[in-house]
Scaffold this active site. Structure first.
Site, PDB file in Angstrom:
ATOM      1  N   ASP A 110     -19.008  63.718  -9.749  1.00  0.00           N
ATOM      2  CA  ASP A 110     -20.208  63.630  -8.902  1.00  0.00           C
ATOM      3  C   ASP A 110     -21.174  64.773  -9.252  1.00  0.00           C
ATOM      4  OD1 ASP A 110     -22.089  62.838  -7.068  1.00  0.00           O
ATOM      5  OD2 ASP A 110     -20.915  63.367  -5.286  1.00  0.00           O
ATOM      6  N   ASP A 122     -25.217  54.266  -4.357  1.00  0.00           N
ATOM      7  CA  ASP A 122     -24.983  55.697  -4.401  1.00  0.00           C
ATOM      8  C   ASP A 122     -25.159  56.365  -3.043  1.00  0.00           C
ATOM      9  OD1 ASP A 122     -24.333  58.018  -5.976  1.00  0.00           O
ATOM     10  OD2 ASP A 122     -26.385  58.645  -5.591  1.00  0.00           O
TER      11      ASP A 122
END
Lengths: 425, 312
Positions: free
Chosen positions: A305, A152
């Site tokens: 996101d 990430d």
């Protein structure tokens, strides 16, 4: 338990269906879509004038649990997903502790079962501690339900470790999702490097820092045969690189976010921290290239996101504010209004990018309304006009750059496994 | 005519007329600094908080003097003695300061946009005394005031700004202001310290100092910070001086009556040679003098006073 959706326009790109059909669900599965289905004891929902789609899947969200429950929880985040038309979300591993072991996967699966309004697909870390050094136990996490692996926001900087990850992931045929950022090159940048950041006196985050990382990943994927998935592509050049790689048959996929599609770095002009995210908003020509990527098939998925932060955390000097915006409750309406209503892409293509596109990337047996499929359904009203009201979000996060936007087209009904979890018809 | 905003956040967004109003007002207030009793009662009863989160000697003293000459009550507030150092947020600190009902908050802060942030959350007038690498509007105003005094105008003047453009708020405010008033501005520095997109802010950009200085009516050297060298922007101060130092020899390429400016503090022998700093063309100390009058004008106009000419 039987549910009949009557009179809607069924759009299921995975089976090339786009026509007016009734849809019958039973015991959590799709029975069939057909003309003139009789209720025959089933509970009937009138969806005349509405669009019936396979359940939308957001493959990139931050649920913040465990560890940052003041920002979001599995419960609040999945309620936001349901309200936004998503029947499933994949959650990133940058929690506290980070999701790098099976125990965290199991915790998430348990929490999702007891508190989740929609299906949760956990994403585990690529490396132990998200430190970019040693591979995490992918097999163990996968056994417990992890669908993909990613470090990430602290992307794997070592090309050797990335090579190993792409090789090792082939055992399980899972994607390695990379947030492409050469952090050394970003050098503390907080806004797209260019005239806006220069005028505002903000440190620039150059496009090239994304593109170098993207190209490295694509070459490594080609070399190893692993599947790399490029998270939140933000630049035109990234789309070009992915397009070329796909032409070479590289196992590469990519996603874009609604905010990168419709906003430019001008959105930060008043030092609005609700428009601060990583990667940053780019220039108008990047937006155009991303939309071109949606249209020509280079882009495989739209993902939000979704990155909730507390208002107090965002209410600080621009450079000190955390990166990230929420997206679950605005994504579908933004895409309908700005992409479909304005003719950038057809409705069926948008549905594909929100259903079978991400489902294929995560190898999920979802994203379609074929007989026998999981009864996840998202219903849209293309004519419904809504105004974005952050204070009414189900998410704990209010950090959206779209507050006050008036949008035409909205998700109005969300069904997960044959059960209605949100109904705003 | 009055200023449109209750704040002075930056030159960005100001009209040429507003800038000229401030300069003209400063012209009429400058005379107070030459009196025996350097004080007028204009802002009697007004409170000004000087909130300097970043160290500053010149700007803070200049504001304080401007406030005192206008009879305002000044409160100096800096982080070393405040709860700001104890982790209080900027917003909470500002709200606490505002609870004391000041009329003005003059802020110097290391983060770009901090004054804009305060302007959204406070009701008093906010004056930007420098925010990160963004703007330093009163510096640009005093620079323009100084140039105008020497050259009589700004339109079509050739101005060269040399140094660390990337990290300089002085450069940004000056480019915006001088561009707004029709000057012909060139910024110059090593490519590592020239920000992307600078040429779109109405200035020319070059890394060749001789090109920047050629025929210039005004040469402005910017302070170079040693920290920039450590960040890899250039190898050594010695090499920086060799490439970008404003020296007597280089100055010969400028117009014969060119003036030399520096916002201070100077690194003698680095961005400017001592000979030039102390030379006949230098107006560096006048800039400091003029700073007080310009800041008086800003306070005066933001307080809603009518321009002096009109009043007289």
């Amino acid at each position: 338990m039987r549910l009949l959706l009557r009179g809607g326009r069924v759009v299921d790109p995975a089976s090339s269906v786009d026509e007016r059909l009734d849809l019958l669900l039973e015991d959590g599965r799709v029975v069939r879509a057909d003309r003139g289905l009789a209720p025959d004891g089933a509970e009937t929902l009138d969806v005349h004038g509405l669009v019936v789609c396979p359940g939308f899947l957001d493959m990139h969200v931050h649920l913040r649990e465990p560890g940052q429950e003041w920002k979001e929880t599995v419960e609040s985040g999945t309620r936001a997903a349901a309200a936004g038309g998503f029947t499933g979300v994949a959650c990133m591993p940058n929690t506290e502790p980070v999701h790098d072991t099976r125990s965290v996967t199991e915790y998430l699966v348990t929490r999702a079962r007891s508190h989740g309004a929609v299906t949760v697909h956990p994403i585990g870390c690529v490396t132990k501690g998200q430190l970019g050094e040693e591979l995490a136990e992918m097999h163990d996490m996968r056994e417990a339900g992890a669908r993909a692996f990613s470090d990430d926001g602290r992307p794997v900087s070592s090309s050797l470790v990335m090579r190993r990850a792409l090789e090792y992931s082939r055992i399980f045929d899972v994607p390695i999702i990379d947030h492409c950022e050469d952090a050394v090159l970003v050098d503390g940048g907080v806004a797209n490097e260019g005239v806006v950041a220069t005028r505002m006196g903000l440190r620039g985050w150059p496009s090239i820092a994304e593109e170098i990382a993207v190209q490295r990943d694509l070459l490594l994927a080609e070399y190893t045969g692993g599947h790399v998935h490029i998270a939140h592509a933000s630049t035109g050049r990234t789309i070009d690189l992915v397009r070329e790689a796909k032409r070479r048959q590289v196992r590469a996929t990519c996603e874009v976010t609604p905010h990168h599609l419709v906003l430019t770095d001008e959105a930060i002009a008043e030092y609005d921290t609700n428009a601060k995210m990583n990667p940053p908003l780019r220039a108008a020509e990047d937006c155009r290239a991303l939309i071109q990527g949606l249209a020509d098939g280079t882009v495989d998925a739209i993902a939000t996101d979704h990155a909730p932060h507390h208002t107090d955390e965002k209410c600080v000097e621009f450079a000190l504010a955390p990166f990230g915006v929420v997206g679950l409750e605005t994504a579908v309406a933004i895409c309908l209004d700005r992409l479909v209503q304005r003719g950038a892409i057809p409705l069926a293509r948008l549905v594909e990018l929100l259903t079978i596109g991400p489902a294929r990337i995560l190898r999920l047996d979802r994203g379609t309304l074929r007989p026998g499929a999981v009864a996840d359904v998202t219903v849209l009203d293309l004519e419904r006009t809504t105004t974005v009201r952050p204070e009414q979000f189900q998410s704990k996060g209010r950090n959206t750059p779209f507050g006050g936007w008036e949008l035409r087209g909205a998700p109005v009904l969300t069904i997960v496994g044959g059960r209605v979890v949100h109904d705003a018809r | 005519m009055r200023l449109r905003s209750q704040h002075l956040l930056g030159i960005d967004g100001m009209s040429a007329e507003e800038i000229e109003l401030i300069l003209d007002t400063a012209e009429s207030l400058a005379e107070i600094g030459r009196r025996e009793i350097k004080k007028v009662p204009t802002l009697r009863g007004k409170t000004v908080v000087n909130f300097f989160v970043e160290p500053s000697t010149r700007t803070r003293s200049s504001f304080e003097l401007a406030e005192k000459r206008l009879s305002a009550d000044a409160l100096n507030f800096s982080p070393s003695m405040s709860s700001f150092a104890k982790g209080e947020t900027l917003l909470d600190t500002a709200r606490n300061l505002e609870s004391m009902a000041p009329d003005f908050l003059v802020i110097r802060h290391g983060q770009a946009g901090a004054p804009h942030f305060l302007a959204r959350h406070c009701s008093c007038s906010i004056i930007n005394a420098g925010d990160g690498a963004h703007e330093h509007p009163t510096q640009a105003l005093l620079d323009a005031f100084t140039i105008r005094r020497h050259k009589g105008r700004l339109r079509s003047l050739r101005v060269a700004i040399v140094g660390d453009i990337l990290n300089s708020r002085v450069a940004r405010s000056n480019v915006l202001l001088l561009g707004q008033l029709g000057a012909d501005v060139t910024v110059c520095g090593p490519p590592t310290l020239l920000p992307k997109g600078m040429e779109r802010l109405a200035c020319r950009v070059t890394h060749r100092i001789d090109e920047a200085l050629e025929g210039a009516d005004v040469v402005m050297a910017l302070r170079i910070q040693v920290e920039r060298m450590r960040s890899g922007a250039f190898p050594s101060l010695r090499e920086y001086a060799a490439l970008y130092g404003v020296t007597g020899e280089r100055l010969r390429g400028a117009a014969p009556d060119a003036i030399v400016m520096h916002p201070g503090p100077m690194n003698r022998g680095v961005e400017i040679s001592g000979e030039v700093a102390d030379g006949a063309q230098s107006v560096i100390l006048e800039q400091v003098t003029n700073g007080v009058a310009v800041r008086m004008a800003v306070l005066y106009l933001l307080a809603g006073e009518v321009p002096r000419e009109a009043a007289a």
